[in-house]
Design an enzyme around this catalytic site. Sequence first.
Site, mmCIF file in Angstrom:
data_model
loop_
_atom_site.group_PDB
_atom_site.id
_atom_site.type_symbol
_atom_site.label_atom_id
_atom_site.label_comp_id
_atom_site.label_asym_id
_atom_site.label_seq_id
_atom_site.Cartn_x
_atom_site.Cartn_y
_atom_site.Cartn_z
ATOM 1 N N SER A 161 0.868 -1.415 0.254
ATOM 2 C CA SER A 161 -0.032 -0.027 -0.193
ATOM 3 C C SER A 161 0.806 1.276 -0.217
ATOM 4 O O SER A 161 1.677 1.371 -0.845
ATOM 5 C CB SER A 161 -0.969 0.062 1.236
ATOM 6 O OG SER A 161 -1.918 0.914 1.208
ATOM 7 N N THR A 162 0.991 2.114 0.916
ATOM 8 C CA THR A 162 1.489 3.252 0.972
ATOM 9 C C THR A 162 3.094 3.033 0.827
ATOM 10 O O THR A 162 3.724 2.372 1.802
ATOM 11 C CB THR A 162 1.281 4.048 2.289
ATOM 12 O OG1 THR A 162 -0.100 4.205 2.541
ATOM 13 C CG2 THR A 162 1.815 5.617 2.249
ATOM 14 N N HIS A 187 -2.834 -0.972 -3.505
ATOM 15 C CA HIS A 187 -3.980 -0.168 -3.291
ATOM 16 C C HIS A 187 -3.894 1.058 -3.994
ATOM 17 O O HIS A 187 -2.929 2.104 -3.728
ATOM 18 C CB HIS A 187 -3.952 0.089 -1.607
ATOM 19 C CG HIS A 187 -4.311 -0.701 -0.858
ATOM 20 N ND1 HIS A 187 -4.055 -0.769 0.376
ATOM 21 C CD2 HIS A 187 -4.727 -2.231 -0.972
ATOM 22 C CE1 HIS A 187 -4.114 -1.975 0.979
ATOM 23 N NE2 HIS A 187 -4.692 -2.830 -0.004
ATOM 24 N N MET A 280 0.086 1.180 4.893
ATOM 25 C CA MET A 280 -0.955 1.439 6.078
ATOM 26 C C MET A 280 -1.846 0.531 6.331
ATOM 27 O O MET A 280 -2.427 0.314 5.269
ATOM 28 C CB MET A 280 -1.411 3.002 5.848
ATOM 29 C CG MET A 280 -2.299 3.233 7.111
ATOM 30 S SD MET A 280 -2.615 5.132 6.651
ATOM 31 C CE MET A 280 -3.590 5.030 5.145
ATOM 32 N N ASP A 283 -4.370 -4.919 5.734
ATOM 33 C CA ASP A 283 -4.581 -5.658 4.649
ATOM 34 C C ASP A 283 -3.651 -6.579 4.211
ATOM 35 O O ASP A 283 -2.247 -6.141 4.114
ATOM 36 C CB ASP A 283 -4.873 -4.708 3.320
ATOM 37 C CG ASP A 283 -5.545 -5.621 2.245
ATOM 38 O OD1 ASP A 283 -6.192 -6.727 2.671
ATOM 39 O OD2 ASP A 283 -5.409 -5.162 1.360
#
Length: 347
Positions: A161-162, A187, A280, A283
């Site tokens: 993600s991030t 993401h 972050m 998940d």
Amino acid sequence: MIKVLVVDDSALIRSLLSEIVRSEPEFMLVGAASDAYVARDLVNLHRPDVITLDVEMPKVDGLTFLEKLMKARPTAVVMISSLTEQGADVTLRALELGAVDYLAKPKLDIARGIEDYRLDIVAKIKAAALAKLSGVAKCQPKKTAGLRFKTTEKIIAIGASTGGTEAIKAVLTEMPVDSPGIVITQHMPPGFTSSFARRLDGLCRITVLEAQGGERIVPGHAYLAPGDKHLTVVRSGADYRIELTDGPRVSGHKPSVDVMFQSVAEAVGANALAVILTGMGKDGAAGIRSIAEQGGFTMAQDEASSLIFGMPQEAIKTGCVKQIVSLDEVSLRLIEVLNLMGKDYRI
């Protein structure tokens, strides 16, 4: 208190973002700038912890300002960009230059959308304030050799993600042309994933594609989940194939790493290798557990090299991660494990 500077040439967007920042008890709005020159002065005066930065600005564009900022005074930046192909390309370049995260410009005509946007921007600013700006930038991947054994039945699954765009790039650019098929969930919103896949394909020895659904997973190829679909892996005779589904968000996301990992656990079992990278939230943690329970190999990026340690940390907390490694060692370790698997060693 997290000191936040808003930079946007639109008075309406500037006002909206400023109000969101003011309404959050943990934030302090230190200024709102309409162009890069005003922003520069406010940065020097207030030294903000996080800057929200418009991609398209007059006088000096967002990328030029970002590049100068990261050289002179590295600061956590959340880019505010349009959901267009050009906006995606510019945003990906911003992430390469050191931006922590990005968010699409809000749809101002939908009240419910504004509340969703407020929650998103608050979460991203909080995460950006915790980001280690030097983590990914200093990554120098170790050079990998090719595989010594055929591993056509193996599948590598990567979730992030991030900070994940640069982390995924660091891993894939070092994968050899004979690597197993790779599936990836990062993401990202719709439109951004196609630009990201094209960008990776131009940098890697392997072929990188945005998944279309129905394709057979073949060695030397990586398939990226589209920004609005869950990617799953299914068994079809002797082959593995990709299916895309349009269900609800899982673990707060669509595409979801958990959805992909759990399908890989069911379809691939002990022949799966799962990697959870910077991001972050949590998940991927449940999916890592599923893969480990089926005998698959699991790996997580370590805290020191993660821009945001949330997702790797949650996966590690399950007790199901077999190796915790620096980003610059991920591709090398994957090749080592695959070669051991090829010799029928127990991992």
